[in-house]
Design an enzyme around this catalytic site. Sequence first.
Site, PDB file in Angstrom:
ATOM      1  CB  SER A 128      17.049   9.042 -37.202  1.00  0.00           C
ATOM      2  OG  SER A 128      17.771  10.517 -38.174  1.00  0.00           O
ATOM      3  CE1 TYR A 152      11.621  11.283 -38.482  1.00  0.00           C
ATOM      4  CE2 TYR A 152      13.548  11.712 -38.613  1.00  0.00           C
ATOM      5  CZ  TYR A 152      12.898  10.638 -38.526  1.00  0.00           C
ATOM      6  OH  TYR A 152      13.778   9.781 -39.212  1.00  0.00           O
ATOM      7  CE  LYS A 156      12.284   7.558 -36.832  1.00  0.00           C
ATOM      8  NZ  LYS A 156      11.481   6.564 -37.185  1.00  0.00           N
TER       9      LYS A 156
END
Length: 341
Positions: A128, A152, A156
């Site tokens: 991302s 989050y 990643k």
Amino acid sequence: MKKVLVTGGAGYIGSHTILALLKAGYQVVSFDNYCNSSPQALQRVKTLAAADDNALVVEQGDILDAARLKEVFVAHQPAVVIHFAGLKAVGESVRLPLNYYQTNVAGTLILCQVMQEAGCTDLVFSSSATVYRPEQQMPLSEEKDRFAVNPYGQSKLMVEYILEDFAKANPEWNIALLRYFNPVGADVSGQIGEDPNGLPNNLMPFISQVAVGKLDKLSIFGDDYPTPDGTGVRDYIHVSDLADGHLAAMRYLESKPGLEAFNLGSGAGHSVLEIVKTFEQVNQVSVPYQIVERRPGDAPVSYACPDKSLHLLGWKTKKTLVDMVRDSWNWQKQNPNGYTS
Ligand code: NAD
Ligand code: WQD
């Protein structure tokens, strides 16, 4: 033609990527536990691609369940894995960090271990743009600083670091880290699209639900950013372009490059107000809004430098902002309650 295992295949990006894979003639196995999706999406993909049961095999399972994953690898022997399965809601990750590290980090480790045992060494990973440190000079090229501002994003980033170490230790592996900017839109058919549970976190599904009358009005998070109209600027990418980026990355892995990171974005930034106005004009609908406080953690501006993807993958976005808002609305109005419509 190669057999591709797609984890999280029933999800928003997974379903569009499977459609693109089937149209290109690949054999696909979807692996999903449907914790944030519906198997109906895969039924619709099958119909859209006119695929038979051989072209698309649907397996249910959890990536944390190594034994179940092994079974699927033994049964299908995929040549490559596209790994979408994961949790993606930033706010929820702040409340439930362990769930995010478990699914996104531990899940990827389990997948890699099972792949290693099965001799499958080509992996396309859903990263991302959130891995880039906010507030740096735009556009964001792949070598810009990385720093996560929520669990989050951290999950990643941790997977990126782990896969970098893993690829160094295992030169026979080929891994593409794909850093998506802001995926929006839907297949032009309006048959598959983004179907968030509860209140949408992201801008485009929120706008669509206001336009269809499910929500009263959009709250725009701040109009005092240092941007032309004061609202946040992002690099929106049509999900069908994004899907094509996965096919390009998968083909690139055939040249045995080891690990490479790629931005999947358009290189252009659009403000929140620009998205709202374009949505209203193109779709001839009204989207009432109010300006509210900034959302904590939001960067003022974020857009990609897409040059590396163009040069190495031969990929660039084709769809315009008009396509994005038209296709988002087409999906929403045909399916006001998503897959349960
Ligand atoms: P999504 O939630 O629609 O799809 C994820 C899929 O993974 C769902 O079908 C879900 O049921 C499945 N899944 C979740 N946990 C699982 C588990 N333990 N085992 C098996 N399946 C599981 O999300 P999406 O928007 O399609 O995103 C796909 C990937 O891309 C995610 O990894 C996400 O973090 C990443 N990503 C998304 C965006 C975005 O804005 N949509 C941006 C950047 C990166
Ligand atoms: C876009 C713009 C908001 C909602 C997130 C994740 C990121 C990635 C993509 C997964 C911003 C504004 C939004 C609303 C608003 N996902 N906005 N009102 O924050 O760029 O990125 O999704 O990897 O990790 O953080 O996307 O769609 O939430 O916001 O004004 O109700 O719209 O402030 O400027 P974001 P978004």
